[in-house]
Scaffold this motif. Structure first.
Motif, PDB file in Angstrom:
ATOM      1  N   ASP A 153     -15.010   7.528 -17.027  1.00 26.87           N
ATOM      2  CA  ASP A 153     -14.390   8.851 -17.745  1.00 26.87           C
ATOM      3  C   ASP A 153     -14.794   9.446 -18.104  1.00 26.87           C
ATOM      4  OD1 ASP A 153     -13.744   6.345 -20.094  1.00 26.87           O
ATOM      5  OD2 ASP A 153     -15.315   6.357 -21.032  1.00 26.87           O
ATOM      6  N   GLU A 154     -15.935  10.446 -17.706  1.00 29.80           N
ATOM      7  CA  GLU A 154     -16.288  11.868 -17.320  1.00 29.80           C
ATOM      8  C   GLU A 154     -15.212  12.393 -15.906  1.00 29.80           C
ATOM      9  OE1 GLU A 154     -20.924  12.247 -17.636  1.00 29.80           O
ATOM     10  OE2 GLU A 154     -20.243  11.012 -16.146  1.00 29.80           O
ATOM     11  N   PHE A 155     -14.982  11.804 -15.291  1.00 32.37           N
ATOM     12  CA  PHE A 155     -13.854  11.841 -13.951  1.00 32.37           C
ATOM     13  C   PHE A 155     -13.097  12.363 -15.581  1.00 32.37           C
ATOM     14  CE2 PHE A 155     -10.080  10.950 -11.640  1.00 32.37           C
ATOM     15  CZ  PHE A 155     -10.889  11.898 -10.549  1.00 32.37           C
ATOM     16  N   ASP A 156     -12.265  11.194 -15.688  1.00 29.91           N
ATOM     17  CA  ASP A 156     -10.616  11.496 -16.486  1.00 29.91           C
ATOM     18  C   ASP A 156     -10.962  12.694 -17.275  1.00 29.91           C
ATOM     19  OD1 ASP A 156      -9.931   9.523 -15.314  1.00 29.91           O
ATOM     20  OD2 ASP A 156      -9.951   8.126 -16.796  1.00 29.91           O
ATOM     21  N   ARG A 157     -11.744  13.035 -17.951  1.00 33.60           N
ATOM     22  CA  ARG A 157     -11.953  13.972 -18.813  1.00 33.60           C
ATOM     23  C   ARG A 157     -11.726  15.751 -17.914  1.00 33.60           C
ATOM     24  NH1 ARG A 157     -16.082  11.737 -21.474  1.00 33.60           N
ATOM     25  NH2 ARG A 157     -17.710  13.609 -20.777  1.00 33.60           N
ATOM     26  N   ARG A 158     -12.547  15.698 -16.465  1.00 35.55           N
ATOM     27  CA  ARG A 158     -12.576  16.614 -16.304  1.00 35.55           C
ATOM     28  C   ARG A 158     -11.392  17.413 -15.023  1.00 35.55           C
ATOM     29  NH1 ARG A 158     -18.796  15.900 -16.337  1.00 35.55           N
ATOM     30  NH2 ARG A 158     -19.363  17.620 -18.545  1.00 35.55           N
ATOM     31  N   ARG A 159     -10.917  16.251 -14.533  1.00 36.07           N
ATOM     32  CA  ARG A 159     -10.040  16.508 -13.673  1.00 36.07           C
ATOM     33  C   ARG A 159      -9.124  16.785 -14.099  1.00 36.07           C
ATOM     34  NH1 ARG A 159      -5.665  13.121 -12.529  1.00 36.07           N
ATOM     35  NH2 ARG A 159      -6.000  11.259 -14.544  1.00 36.07           N
ATOM     36  N   THR A 160      -7.883  17.439 -12.625  1.00 37.03           N
ATOM     37  CA  THR A 160      -6.718  18.344 -13.223  1.00 37.03           C
ATOM     38  C   THR A 160      -7.031  19.693 -12.916  1.00 37.03           C
ATOM     39  OG1 THR A 160      -6.555  18.249 -15.314  1.00 37.03           O
ATOM     40  CG2 THR A 160      -5.493  15.867 -13.438  1.00 37.03           C
ATOM     41  N   ARG A 161      -8.205  20.619 -12.433  1.00 34.88           N
ATOM     42  CA  ARG A 161      -7.821  21.709 -12.016  1.00 34.88           C
ATOM     43  C   ARG A 161      -7.631  22.140 -10.739  1.00 34.88           C
ATOM     44  NH1 ARG A 161     -12.903  23.752 -14.842  1.00 34.88           N
ATOM     45  NH2 ARG A 161     -12.503  25.690 -14.158  1.00 34.88           N
ATOM     46  N   PHE A 162      -6.878  21.140  -9.701  1.00 34.57           N
ATOM     47  CA  PHE A 162      -6.800  21.722  -8.470  1.00 34.57           C
ATOM     48  C   PHE A 162      -4.860  21.509  -8.997  1.00 34.57           C
ATOM     49  CE2 PHE A 162     -10.534  19.978  -7.012  1.00 34.57           C
ATOM     50  CZ  PHE A 162     -10.997  21.408  -6.084  1.00 34.57           C
ATOM     51  N   VAL A 176     -11.785  14.840  -3.529  1.00 35.99           N
ATOM     52  CA  VAL A 176     -11.525  16.419  -3.824  1.00 35.99           C
ATOM     53  C   VAL A 176     -11.687  16.585  -5.156  1.00 35.99           C
ATOM     54  CG1 VAL A 176     -10.639  18.163  -3.506  1.00 35.99           C
ATOM     55  CG2 VAL A 176     -11.069  16.732  -1.266  1.00 35.99           C
ATOM     56  N   GLU A 177     -10.747  15.779  -5.857  1.00 39.15           N
ATOM     57  CA  GLU A 177     -10.516  16.065  -6.891  1.00 39.15           C
ATOM     58  C   GLU A 177     -11.866  15.636  -7.914  1.00 39.15           C
ATOM     59  OE1 GLU A 177      -8.339  15.366 -10.048  1.00 39.15           O
ATOM     60  OE2 GLU A 177      -6.003  14.142  -8.820  1.00 39.15           O
ATOM     61  N   SER A 178     -12.907  14.950  -7.500  1.00 35.17           N
ATOM     62  CA  SER A 178     -14.182  14.835  -8.348  1.00 35.17           C
ATOM     63  C   SER A 178     -14.740  16.461  -8.642  1.00 35.17           C
ATOM     64  CB  SER A 178     -15.297  13.672  -8.253  1.00 35.17           C
ATOM     65  OG  SER A 178     -15.144  14.057  -7.058  1.00 35.17           O
ATOM     66  N   VAL A 179     -14.943  17.123  -7.933  1.00 36.86           N
ATOM     67  CA  VAL A 179     -15.718  18.491  -7.282  1.00 36.86           C
ATOM     68  C   VAL A 179     -15.537  19.038  -8.673  1.00 36.86           C
ATOM     69  CG1 VAL A 179     -15.549  20.628  -5.973  1.00 36.86           C
ATOM     70  CG2 VAL A 179     -15.441  18.774  -4.651  1.00 36.86           C
ATOM     71  N   ALA A 180     -14.362  18.622  -9.817  1.00 32.78           N
ATOM     72  CA  ALA A 180     -13.977  19.134 -10.689  1.00 32.78           C
ATOM     73  C   ALA A 180     -14.899  19.137 -12.098  1.00 32.78           C
ATOM     74  CB  ALA A 180     -12.719  19.351 -11.180  1.00 32.78           C
ATOM     75  N   GLY A 181     -15.392  17.822 -11.386  1.00 34.14           N
ATOM     76  CA  GLY A 181     -16.219  17.341 -12.787  1.00 34.14           C
ATOM     77  C   GLY A 181     -18.495  18.348 -12.355  1.00 34.14           C
ATOM     78  N   HIS A 182     -18.355  17.600 -11.363  1.00 37.07           N
ATOM     79  CA  HIS A 182     -19.929  17.713 -10.854  1.00 37.07           C
ATOM     80  C   HIS A 182     -19.536  19.748 -10.952  1.00 37.07           C
ATOM     81  CE1 HIS A 182     -20.787  14.541  -8.859  1.00 37.07           C
ATOM     82  NE2 HIS A 182     -19.559  14.141  -8.220  1.00 37.07           N
ATOM     83  N   LEU A 183     -19.004  19.864 -10.761  1.00 41.17           N
ATOM     84  CA  LEU A 183     -18.951  21.584 -10.808  1.00 41.17           C
ATOM     85  C   LEU A 183     -19.031  22.203 -12.323  1.00 41.17           C
ATOM     86  CD1 LEU A 183     -16.602  23.296  -8.833  1.00 41.17           C
ATOM     87  CD2 LEU A 183     -19.186  24.154  -8.281  1.00 41.17           C
ATOM     88  N   ASP A 184     -18.206  21.309 -13.187  1.00 42.18           N
ATOM     89  CA  ASP A 184     -18.456  21.622 -14.660  1.00 42.18           C
ATOM     90  C   ASP A 184     -19.451  20.747 -15.227  1.00 42.18           C
ATOM     91  OD1 ASP A 184     -15.377  22.391 -15.424  1.00 42.18           O
ATOM     92  OD2 ASP A 184     -14.987  20.778 -15.906  1.00 42.18           O
ATOM     93  N   TRP A 185     -20.532  20.417 -14.800  1.00 39.70           N
ATOM     94  CA  TRP A 185     -21.391  19.659 -15.248  1.00 39.70           C
ATOM     95  C   TRP A 185     -22.419  20.763 -14.928  1.00 39.70           C
ATOM     96  CZ3 TRP A 185     -26.379  19.171 -12.709  1.00 39.70           C
ATOM     97  CH2 TRP A 185     -27.264  18.444 -13.747  1.00 39.70           C
TER      98      TRP A 185
END
Lengths: 377, 313
Positions: B38-47, B55-64
């Motif tokens: 769920d968190e991944f779906d909320r925070r991806r698509t920055r690239f 690599v897409e999951s990096v967005a979620g970790h950086l946001d956190w």
């Protein structure tokens, strides 16, 4: 033994010039077409990029036409090009095709090419051939490539403003044939001069408004007209002048350690220009593409089309950084992803919208500043 | 001072080393928690563009990490003559993150691996933070030794050392793929656990050949430049030589350029071995646990059939 090579743009001119001097039998690859792509797709791994599939299809076609020795370009580094040979050999083996295979390392032309030639002629195939003939063939090939590319650049300047469509292309094809037929550097130079003069005599509509669009991206997609859906012609039809910045001679010169002699300072100049955005060159064309965008803005170009094959690792990086370049420099950039299921209309619609946008920007800038942007050739 | 480590990508093979290294330098280490779907779906698509799931999951970790750390450490592993040679997306990621996540935490990036001394770039990044070259060297030595001990543990964790559940034939499944795809619960679809629950012993490249990530592997005379791809191929070779697995599963992420080269090689090697089933599972944003489970069950049926056939023969 009949050799073949992957059909990449006008690279065949280099190979055929070498073969003329080494008296080799060459099976020239057919121009890429849907049948080539379908053949490549049938035998390639699903996740392979578009250039791999086209090269695979092209080689399978040539082998079917009697070739039994493949000369393949390779390179050292993180780009998949370095493992194309391995993948292609596995693929051909599974398709039941066996034959000789020679890799030409593009990273270092001196070691990669000359050593391979030596291996190929003196060791593997027991051919007696002088170094002089081989060197002469390579230099003649390089010159032929350079002259044809010079003529291609002339053609691109005129495509968008020719009065009668097709004139410039016909003139280019005739000129290229004359250059190919020439046997000495002087006669090649003379043929180029003649072709240029013929091109200059084509009636042009110099009052027609145009915008100048740089084409960059993954080199195979930029160079091969089938892979990019004849992008240069399409841009010209829309009234945009296509300006290519990636040339095959640049790659060869770069491999020979003479990159600075390439067009517009070659790859070293582009990589230097990319440094504020991308400190490290990660391989492939990623940093050079970012640099080309920066240089294009400095040269007064109106926009840039960035071509990338689907799932290309290098171009993913450059695409993301190009967005920032576009934002910071106020420079329109269109990234097009090319795949084996390309719809020609999809590309055309996006190009149309992009070029329309460039014309509008030019018009608004002209009304604000009285400046039309780039200079006419 | 708080340093953030992203619990994704290269954290999986090298995270323990980085944690020890920064702790030894008296930093507070904050590791982002594993992302849920769920968190991944909320925070991806920055690239922009098409890219693999890890690599897409990096967005979620950086946001956190935003507001929680003073800087996030993203490794720069690009040295062509160096020990680790990773995929160009991971290599170019620090440059991309600086532009795409300009509003995120400060990013510091320098080469840092247990296999070579921290170099000039590491010193340039850490000296302004009050750490001396001697401190950096000492931290590296401690972290490197702990990492070596960990490698030995991974190696000791090999299958075949413990009996499987009663009534189930012992099956050893070799699971290949990039270490970060295999290690991250977001990307591995719980495949290793799924196999263990079904009585399989799971061998992974880090168990078999942890050191081969710094070894250049050749296939049919061609060098495989990417370290982790070489590790998968080397572990397949070792597994076939030392103890024959009953099946091979390659866990690949969609749009991974490296896997597009490695998967056909693995499949070709498995085809050459008699009775060695090979399954490729591709995961992406849409992959569900059910799809992995169904395919694994069908694969295990195939493996069992092979074992029965061999027993009869």
């Amino acid at each position: 033994m009949a050799g073949t090579y992957p059909g990449i743009g006008v690279m065949g001119d280099l190979v055929e010039a070498v073969a003329e001097f080494t008296r080799d039998e060459i099976v020239s690859p057919l121009p890429n077409a849907n049948s080539t792509l379908n053949l490549g797709m049938r035998h390639s791994p699903e996740g392979a990029c578009l250039p791999f599939k086209l090269i695979a299809g092209s080689l399978l076609e040539s082998i079917d036409r009697g070739a039994n020795l493949v000369g393949m370009i390779t390179e050292r580094g993180p780009c998949r090009l370095g493992t194309y040979s391995l993948g292609l050999r596995l693929l051909l083996k599974e398709a039941g095709l066996e034959g000789g295979w020679v890799d030409f390392d593009n990273t270092n032309v001196r070691a990669g090419y000359i050593r391979r030639f030596k291996e190929m002629y003196f060791l593997k195939y027991d051919r007696r051939l002088s170094w002089f003939d081989m060197g002469r063939g390579f230099v003649m090939g390089l010159l032929r490539l350079a002259f044809i590319e010079a003529l291609e650049a002339e053609r691109n300047c005129r495509l968008a403003i020719q009065r009668r469509p097709g004139d410039v292309e016909t003139c280019f094809q005739e000129g290229a044939e004359k250059i190919r037929a020439a046997r000495t550097p002087w006669s090649m130079r003379w043929a180029l001069g003649k072709a240029r003069a013929a091109m200059r005599s084509i009636p042009l509509d110099r009052k027609r408004p145009t915008v100048r669009v740089v084409i960059t991206g993954e080199v195979y997609c930029v160079i091969d007209p089938f892979a990019n859906g004849r992008l240069e012609q399409r841009l010209a039809q829309l009234g945009a002048e296509p300006c290519r910045v990636l040339w095959q001679t640049d790659y060869l010169l770069h491999g020979m350690g003479l990159g600075r002699l390439g067009h517009l300072g070659g790859r070293p100049a582009a990589i230097r220009a990319a440094r504020p955005y991308m400190a490290d060159d990660i391989g492939g064309d990623a940093a050079a593409n970012v640099g080309h965008a920066v240089l294009a803005k400095r040269r007064g170009m109106h926009g840039l089309v960035h071509l990338k094959p689907f799932a290309c690792m290098m171009e993913f990086i450059s695409e993301n950084i190009l967005q920032k370049v576009s934002e910071e420099l106020d420079f329109p950039i269109l990234s097009l992803t090319l795949d084996d299921v390309n719809g020609a209309e999809r590309i055309h619609v996006r190009l149309e919208a992009f070029v329309e946008n460039l014309f509008r920007r030019c018009a608004s800038r002209k009304s604000r500043l009285g400046d039309a942007g780039g200079k006419r050739p | 001072m708080k340093v953030g480590l992203l619990n994704c990508l290269l954290y999986y093979p090298l995270g323990p080393y980085w944690e020890t290294f920064f702790r030894e330098l008296k930093f507070d280490v904050v590791v982002s928690p594993a992302l849920s779907r769920d968190e991944f779906d909320r925070r991806r698509t920055r690239f922009a563009g098409d890219i693999c799931l890890p690599v897409e999951s990096v967005a979620g970790h950086l946001d956190w990490m935003k507001g929680r750390v003073d800087f996030a450490f993203i490794p720069k592993l690009l040295d062509r003559r160096g020990d680790l040679y990773i995929c160009p997306v991971c290599a170019g990621l620090p440059s991309v993150i600086r532009h795409v996540f300009a509003d995120g935490p400060e990013v510091r990036s320098f080469p840092l691996t247990p296999f070579s001394e921290p170099g000039r770039e590491a010193r340039r990044a850490l000296l302004p933070l009050g750490r001396s070259p001697g401190d950096i060297r000492r931290a590296h030595v401690v972290a490197r030794d702990r990492y070596a001990a960990l490698e030995a543990e991974w190696r000791a964790d090999l299958p075949g050392r413990s009996p499987g559940p009663a009534g189930v034939p012992p099956r050893t499944i070799l699971v290949l793929g990039m270490p970060y795809v295999l290690g991250d619960p977001l990307t591995n679809g719980n495949l290793p656990d799924l196999l263990r629950q079904r009585g399989c012993e799971v061998a992974m490249p880090l168990n078999l050949v942890p050191r081969s990530m710094i070894r250049r592997v050749h296939v049919a005379g061609y060098p495989i430049y990417w370290s982790f791809a070489g590790m998968s191929l080397h572990s397949l070779e070792v597994a076939l030589k030392e103890r024959r697995p009953d099946g091979v599963i390659y866990l690949s992420s969609f749009a991974c350029g490296v896997d597009s080269v490695v998967v056909p090689i693995v499949q070709a090697v498995c085809r050459r071995c008699e009775d060695l089933p090979c399954l490729t599972v591709t995961v992406d944003e849409h992959a569900s646990a059910a799809h992995v489970e169904v395919r694994v069950e069908a694969f295990l049926d195939c493996v069992d059939a092979g074992i029965r056939k061999r027993a009869l023969a």
